[in-house]
Design a protein around this motif. Sequence first.
Motif, PDB file in Angstrom:
ATOM      1  N   ARG A  27      -6.151  -0.161 -18.022  1.00 33.03           N
ATOM      2  CA  ARG A  27      -4.839   0.288 -17.733  1.00 33.03           C
ATOM      3  C   ARG A  27      -3.848  -0.599 -17.674  1.00 33.03           C
ATOM      4  O   ARG A  27      -2.835  -0.575 -17.256  1.00 33.03           O
ATOM      5  N   ARG A  28      -4.107  -1.938 -18.478  1.00 34.67           N
ATOM      6  CA  ARG A  28      -3.012  -2.883 -18.569  1.00 34.67           C
ATOM      7  C   ARG A  28      -3.276  -3.235 -20.184  1.00 34.67           C
ATOM      8  O   ARG A  28      -4.239  -3.112 -20.811  1.00 34.67           O
ATOM      9  N   LEU A  29      -1.959  -3.235 -20.630  1.00 37.11           N
ATOM     10  CA  LEU A  29      -1.805  -3.384 -22.213  1.00 37.11           C
ATOM     11  C   LEU A  29      -0.812  -4.471 -22.290  1.00 37.11           C
ATOM     12  O   LEU A  29       0.231  -4.659 -22.067  1.00 37.11           O
ATOM     13  N   VAL A  30      -1.274  -5.022 -23.498  1.00 37.29           N
ATOM     14  CA  VAL A  30      -0.421  -6.379 -24.222  1.00 37.29           C
ATOM     15  C   VAL A  30      -0.075  -6.049 -25.650  1.00 37.29           C
ATOM     16  O   VAL A  30      -1.132  -5.849 -26.375  1.00 37.29           O
ATOM     17  N   GLY A  31       1.205  -6.013 -25.960  1.00 41.88           N
ATOM     18  CA  GLY A  31       1.486  -5.912 -27.409  1.00 41.88           C
ATOM     19  C   GLY A  31       2.331  -7.025 -27.952  1.00 41.88           C
ATOM     20  O   GLY A  31       3.281  -7.522 -27.093  1.00 41.88           O
ATOM     21  N   LEU A  32       1.803  -7.480 -29.262  1.00 44.06           N
ATOM     22  CA  LEU A  32       2.992  -8.786 -29.637  1.00 44.06           C
ATOM     23  C   LEU A  32       3.597  -8.026 -31.103  1.00 44.06           C
ATOM     24  O   LEU A  32       2.794  -7.611 -31.901  1.00 44.06           O
ATOM     25  N   SER A  33       4.960  -8.027 -30.999  1.00 46.24           N
ATOM     26  CA  SER A  33       5.597  -7.633 -32.253  1.00 46.24           C
ATOM     27  C   SER A  33       4.997  -6.322 -32.773  1.00 46.24           C
ATOM     28  O   SER A  33       5.562  -5.366 -32.104  1.00 46.24           O
ATOM     29  N   PHE A  34       4.519  -6.166 -33.993  1.00 47.09           N
ATOM     30  CA  PHE A  34       4.332  -4.895 -34.683  1.00 47.09           C
ATOM     31  C   PHE A  34       3.125  -4.161 -33.398  1.00 47.09           C
ATOM     32  O   PHE A  34       3.509  -2.819 -33.385  1.00 47.09           O
ATOM     33  N   GLY A  35       2.219  -4.953 -32.676  1.00 47.33           N
ATOM     34  CA  GLY A  35       1.505  -4.302 -31.666  1.00 47.33           C
ATOM     35  C   GLY A  35       2.188  -3.886 -30.715  1.00 47.33           C
ATOM     36  O   GLY A  35       1.788  -2.808 -29.922  1.00 47.33           O
ATOM     37  N   SER A  36       3.665  -4.391 -30.233  1.00 48.02           N
ATOM     38  CA  SER A  36       4.228  -3.851 -29.216  1.00 48.02           C
ATOM     39  C   SER A  36       5.070  -2.366 -29.465  1.00 48.02           C
ATOM     40  O   SER A  36       4.858  -1.739 -28.679  1.00 48.02           O
ATOM     41  N   MET A  37       5.090  -2.227 -30.691  1.00 45.84           N
ATOM     42  CA  MET A  37       5.734  -0.813 -31.080  1.00 45.84           C
ATOM     43  C   MET A  37       4.582   0.196 -30.729  1.00 45.84           C
ATOM     44  O   MET A  37       4.982   1.008 -30.275  1.00 45.84           O
ATOM     45  N   SER A  38       3.301  -0.021 -31.016  1.00 50.73           N
ATOM     46  CA  SER A  38       2.274   0.781 -30.512  1.00 50.73           C
ATOM     47  C   SER A  38       2.085   0.971 -29.126  1.00 50.73           C
ATOM     48  O   SER A  38       1.715   1.954 -28.727  1.00 50.73           O
TER      49      SER A  38
END
Length: 257
Positions: A78-89
């Motif tokens: 239930r915790r989500l981390v996204g970087l650059s392209f991954g942050s878009m998803s």
Amino acid sequence: MPEGLHLHRHGDGPAVLWLHGYTMDSTTWQPLWDRLPGWTHIGVDLPGHGGSAPLPPGLPLTALAGQLAEVAEETGARRLVGLSFGSMSAIQLAFQKPALVDRLVLAAPTLAGTPNEDSARVRYRQLMMLHRMVGPGEQLADLWMQPPPDIFTGTRRHPELRAALRSVVARHSWAELGNGAMDTLTAHRHTADDLRRITARTLVVLGDEDMPAFVRNAELLRDTVPHCRLETLAETGHLPLLERPATCAPLLAAHLA
């Protein structure tokens, strides 16, 4: 679990889902994971990256977010981390399935459909031409990591990180350059109304030397997402979580707890 998605797991404790940047894979998270004990870190190799199946042409961002939602449900993350392209998803998942995401971290935030750096579009066309000539490998990695755009510029302060990232990028298949599979993903558009639907407590992490487009995205998120704060790291480029793991670890630990 969605067919074709490869996961990396590390540690024990509550689950955190990690989404990497373009041409990278989940192995890039290890230095940060080592500084964040007490969690089960689940890195998703996004389609076309790492050990996952190729990115299929015509896959919309909504469908990719649906696959990631399945991973979140099955792993209990239930915790989500996204970087650059991954942050878009990550953004798409957070407002598409808000009940699944309690805590959200967006680094070098990328919004679908917003203006990107002109230099990135030029470089992508150059990569397509070089891919037709020589195929995947080190030449594409070296071209991709050269500025502009300044995606990897901040890694010049960290030679070991830069060398490790080059190894990851050099093994990227680049199949999306030949079949146009990225076009459908990037054709989506995130709106302010979409961002207002995010219910997760959100932390945006930005390097003070990041490109203007990502500074604008970070400020828009800060001003639009209901529960959002922005942390700007000094002497840091486009990849803050990778460039400054020792600085980012306590920020993430406090936010994810």
